[in-house]
Enzyme design. Structure first.
Site, PDB file in Angstrom:
ATOM      1  CD  GLN A 100      -2.761   1.382   2.201  1.00  0.00           C
ATOM      2  OE1 GLN A 100      -2.326   1.730   3.496  1.00  0.00           O
ATOM      3  NE2 GLN A 100      -3.981   1.179   2.281  1.00  0.00           N
ATOM      4  CE1 TYR A 181      -2.869   9.501   7.583  1.00  0.00           C
ATOM      5  CE2 TYR A 181      -4.204   7.443   6.763  1.00  0.00           C
ATOM      6  CZ  TYR A 181      -3.577   8.327   7.867  1.00  0.00           C
ATOM      7  OH  TYR A 181      -3.303   7.680   9.071  1.00  0.00           O
ATOM      8  NE  ARG A 228      -7.934   0.792   2.955  1.00  0.00           N
ATOM      9  CZ  ARG A 228      -7.556   0.875   4.307  1.00  0.00           C
ATOM     10  NH1 ARG A 228      -6.488   1.568   4.653  1.00  0.00           N
ATOM     11  NH2 ARG A 228      -8.243  -0.033   5.251  1.00  0.00           N
ATOM     12  NE  ARG A 319      -9.460  -1.073  15.892  1.00  0.00           N
ATOM     13  CZ  ARG A 319      -9.829  -0.521  16.934  1.00  0.00           C
ATOM     14  NH1 ARG A 319     -10.635  -0.861  17.826  1.00  0.00           N
ATOM     15  NH2 ARG A 319      -9.623   0.797  16.601  1.00  0.00           N
TER      16      ARG A 319
END
Length: 362
Positions: A100, A181, A228, A319
């Site tokens: 990524q 971001y 993404r 997670r």
């Protein structure tokens, strides 16, 4: 033993995925101050190779992109060699691993940049909690807007990072356009106040994302590239009033590039901006012809439901993979999951809370 849709194989480009579980990208801060991947990171990914697809933690394309302590990079020869330790370890498993690509933009601080301000689409400060810098917790700063020439240079940084990812032995790459971001900062009108060709209209706000994707497609075949997005996300102070116009436009434009997959943060576990009704995977399915990955807060049952409905092809888990390296086996066999509520060791150096979780022993 579960025979659910999650365990049906599928294909991504030239790769056969043994199941439809994806390990989501998760920043874990183990690369040290030099940001060079290491043996413990190789072990971490190897332990989780029973996933159908692994996506690495977000990896900065340049020193300018840094905004997290201990996160890895892909812009030096040493970083390429470090990542090769990871990909070499994965090759015997047959599990594809995508890197990524990341630039933090304004979600950074001058402490990471020798006193220089972080950059963004516009001089709009991130309205959020303090950021953890090498010198401690600090308030966010007002970023410096990138000039058009500087934007072109950042696009070239992505192209070079894509080439480095290929040299490091990755199966493909994912361009991170989510979670507030830099790319997301250009998409979202709350952070993009530009009056030039990179601001205003949907086409202009998408222009930077498009140029980055076109740059990496100079290096990689489209079928081995993913993107993404986070249409519902509030993380890093995101959320614009026209999100229901923006993200369908983004998905349809990305589809024209024939990417291998679109990775959509549709779940609300990361927070919801509340600008209207949450967008769903079903809304994106008609817009993108490649594989769709759903992500954020999924349980096994919810994942099965999304695949059964035809809304997603794969589901990414974050997670649960931290504390359950054998997550597919646990799902398949109905074994209990280790809880992932203790965050105290998520970002600390060393193996504790990282590679010290044992597979389930019935």
């Amino acid at each position: 033993m579960s025979q659910g849709l999650l365990f049906e194989p599928t294909t991504l480009g030239d790769y056969r995925l043994k199941n439809r579980l994806v390990m989501a990208p998760m920043t874990r801060g183990r690369a040290g101050s030099e940001r060079v991947p290491n043996d413990i990171m190789a072990e971490h990914y190897f332990q989780r190779a029973s996933a159908g697809l692994l996506i690495t933690e977000a990896t900065v394309v340049s020193a300018q992109g840094i905004g997290w302590i201990g996160s890895p990079g892909i812009y030096t020869d040493e970083m390429v060699e470090g990542w090769r330790k990871v990909t070499d370890r994965l090759k015997p498993t047959g599990t594809p691993i995508f890197l990524q690509l990341w630039h933090c933009g304004r979600a950074s601080h001058s402490d990471f940049h020798n006193g220089a301000l972080p950059v963004s689409a516009s001089a709009v400060r991130l309205n959020g909690d303090t950021i953890r810098t090498p010198l401690g917790k600090k308030p966010y700063e007002t970023p410096r807007p990138l000039t058009v020439d500087e934007i072109k240079a950042v696009v070239d940084d992505y192209r070079k990072a894509a080439a480095n990812a290929k040299a490091a032995g990755f199966s493909g790459i994912e361009v991170h356009g989510a979670n507030g971001y830099l790319i997301n900062q250009f998409l979202d009108s709350t952070s993009n106040r530009r009056q030039d060709q990179y601001g205003g209209s949907l086409e202009n706000r998408f222009r930077f994302f498009r140029e980055v994707l076109e740059a990496v497609l100079d290096v990689w075949p489209a079928k081995h590239v993913g993107a993404r997005i986070s249409p519902n996300g509030v993380h890093n102070d995101m959320g614009c009033d026209d999100y229901r116009d923006l993200f369908p436009y983004v998905a349809a434009e990305i589809d024209k590039l024939h990417l291998g997959y679109l990775h959509i943060m549709d779940g609300l576990a990361f927070g919801f901006h509340g600008k209207g009704e949450p967008m769903t995977l079903a809304e994106f399915r008609p817009l993108f012809k490649g594989l769709i990955i759903g992500n954020c807060g999924y349980t096994e049952e919810a994942a099965e439901a999304r695949i059964a409905a035809g809304d997603a092809d794969l589901i990414a888990f974050g997670r649960p993979y931290i504390t359950n390296p054998d997550l597919p086996e646990r799902f398949r066999n109905g074994w209990p999951l280790n809880p992932a509520e203790d965050m105290s060791l998520w970002y600390t150096p060393g193996p504790e809370g990282y590679t010290d979780y044992a597979p389930f022993r019935p």
